[in-house]
Write a protein that holds these residues in place. Structure first.
Motif, PDB file in Angstrom:
ATOM      1  N   ARG A 163     -21.022  26.513  67.554  1.00  0.00           N
ATOM      2  CA  ARG A 163     -19.925  25.685  67.057  1.00  0.00           C
ATOM      3  C   ARG A 163     -18.587  26.389  67.232  1.00  0.00           C
ATOM      4  N   ASN A 164     -18.559  27.690  66.974  1.00  0.00           N
ATOM      5  CA  ASN A 164     -17.337  28.471  67.162  1.00  0.00           C
ATOM      6  C   ASN A 164     -16.953  28.522  68.641  1.00  0.00           C
ATOM      7  N   ALA A 165     -17.944  28.715  69.519  1.00  0.00           N
ATOM      8  CA  ALA A 165     -17.669  28.785  70.953  1.00  0.00           C
ATOM      9  C   ALA A 165     -17.166  27.449  71.482  1.00  0.00           C
ATOM     10  N   ILE A 166     -17.721  26.347  70.976  1.00  0.00           N
ATOM     11  CA  ILE A 166     -17.278  25.014  71.407  1.00  0.00           C
ATOM     12  C   ILE A 166     -15.832  24.784  70.997  1.00  0.00           C
ATOM     13  N   LYS A 167     -15.508  25.137  69.758  1.00  0.00           N
ATOM     14  CA  LYS A 167     -14.144  24.927  69.259  1.00  0.00           C
ATOM     15  C   LYS A 167     -13.127  25.768  70.021  1.00  0.00           C
ATOM     16  N   ASN A 168     -13.497  27.028  70.317  1.00  0.00           N
ATOM     17  CA  ASN A 168     -12.560  27.948  70.959  1.00  0.00           C
ATOM     18  C   ASN A 168     -12.708  28.023  72.479  1.00  0.00           C
ATOM     19  N   LYS A 169     -13.667  27.267  73.026  1.00  0.00           N
ATOM     20  CA  LYS A 169     -13.895  27.189  74.474  1.00  0.00           C
ATOM     21  C   LYS A 169     -14.172  28.565  75.074  1.00  0.00           C
ATOM     22  N   TYR A 170     -15.201  29.233  74.532  1.00  0.00           N
ATOM     23  CA  TYR A 170     -15.647  30.524  75.046  1.00  0.00           C
ATOM     24  C   TYR A 170     -16.833  30.327  75.980  1.00  0.00           C
ATOM     25  N   VAL A 171     -16.796  30.985  77.132  1.00  0.00           N
ATOM     26  CA  VAL A 171     -17.941  30.998  78.032  1.00  0.00           C
ATOM     27  C   VAL A 171     -19.062  31.805  77.377  1.00  0.00           C
ATOM     28  N   LEU A 172     -20.283  31.304  77.486  1.00  0.00           N
ATOM     29  CA  LEU A 172     -21.428  31.975  76.892  1.00  0.00           C
ATOM     30  C   LEU A 172     -22.451  32.371  77.942  1.00  0.00           C
ATOM     31  N   GLN A 173     -23.147  33.460  77.657  1.00  0.00           N
ATOM     32  CA  GLN A 173     -24.310  33.829  78.465  1.00  0.00           C
ATOM     33  C   GLN A 173     -25.539  33.668  77.588  1.00  0.00           C
ATOM     34  N   ILE A 174     -26.491  32.873  78.063  1.00  0.00           N
ATOM     35  CA  ILE A 174     -27.686  32.634  77.262  1.00  0.00           C
ATOM     36  C   ILE A 174     -28.934  33.066  78.012  1.00  0.00           C
ATOM     37  N   HIS A 175     -29.878  33.587  77.254  1.00  0.00           N
ATOM     38  CA  HIS A 175     -31.219  33.902  77.760  1.00  0.00           C
ATOM     39  C   HIS A 175     -32.123  32.812  77.197  1.00  0.00           C
TER      40      HIS A 175
END
Length: 241
Positions: free
Chosen positions: A143-155
């Motif tokens: 939710r924080n990444a969506i709001k702040n538009k952060y690229v994520l790396q997921i496994h």
């Protein structure tokens, strides 16, 4: 409609509007004459309500003014309590805490005659949280990444059991009744992809911002899904005709 109820409705309408509202609009909404609205506005002003008015423009409450929490009828109260408990049972810890806080505020404005029924005896409003920890894991970070538009790396563990590493742009989350799903733009596939939260094994923020566009955002994805659903319906109709 009794005068007291009408005055309350006028205050509610004024409180919900940032712009002014005319006497004509108020009269239409409350199904009374404009003359009645003029008298009601005068009564509210004399009682201390800071209503600003301008001839030919309309009415509004002063921006600095606040009124006590509004009362809810039984149906509204049931809907609010159910919604809060669904958030408590199916969302992440941060949203759960916010729901707890909201629930306390709701309890604070419940009339005494309803307090026992909805606070002390509300077994029918139980929402089990048997799968919350698994199905909603990482939801606060997402939710924080969506709001702040952060690229994520997921496994991620794919449906076939294979491990996959992806860099994604998180756009939104959808709850399907049992699991949460992340809607994201996948850098590897250059397309939208869905990732079940219960299959994410590790999630890391890249501290890199991304920007959405007309062809890369949650609304665009949902529009594409709607078009696909309509096409599927059309195909089915062709098959069975």
């Amino acid at each position: 409609m009794r005068k007291a109820e009408r005055l309350f409705q006028i205050l509610t309408l004024l409180r919900s509007r940032r712009a002014v509202i005319t006497a004509h609009e108020l009269a239409e909404k409350l199904e009374v004459s404009e003359r009645t609205i003029y008298r009601d506005i005068q009564a509210l002003s004399l009682s201390g309500m800071p209503i600003e008015s301008e001839a030919g423009v309309g009415y509004r409450l002063k921006a600095s003014f606040s009124i006590p929490p509004l009362m809810f009828d039984e149906g509204e109260l049931e809907a609010l309590l159910l919604g809060v408990r669904m958030v408590q049972g199916w969302s992440g810890e941060e949203m759960g805490r916010s729901a707890d806080s909201a629930l306390q505020k709701i309890h604070a404005v419940i009339p005494d005659r309803l307090h026992h029924k909805y606070v002390q005896q509300s077994e029918w409003l139980i929402v089990p949280d048997l799968h919350r920890i698994k199905s909603a894991k990482y939801s606060d970070q997402l939710r924080n990444a969506i709001k702040n538009k952060y690229v994520l790396q997921i496994h991620y563990t794919r449906e076939d059991g294979e491990d996959s590493h992806r860099k994604v742009w998180p756009l939104g989350m959808v709850y399907w009744g049992k699991t949460w799903t992340l809607i994201a733009w996948c850098q590897k596939r250059h397309d939208y992809r869905m990732f079940r939260l219960d299959r994410i094994n590790q999630l890391d923020s890249m501290n890199i911002h991304f920007e959405t566009s007309q062809t890369c955002n949650l609304q665009h994805y949902m529009a594409l899904q709607g078009e696909q659903n309509e096409k599927d319906k059309s195909d089915d109709a062709t098959i069975y005709c």
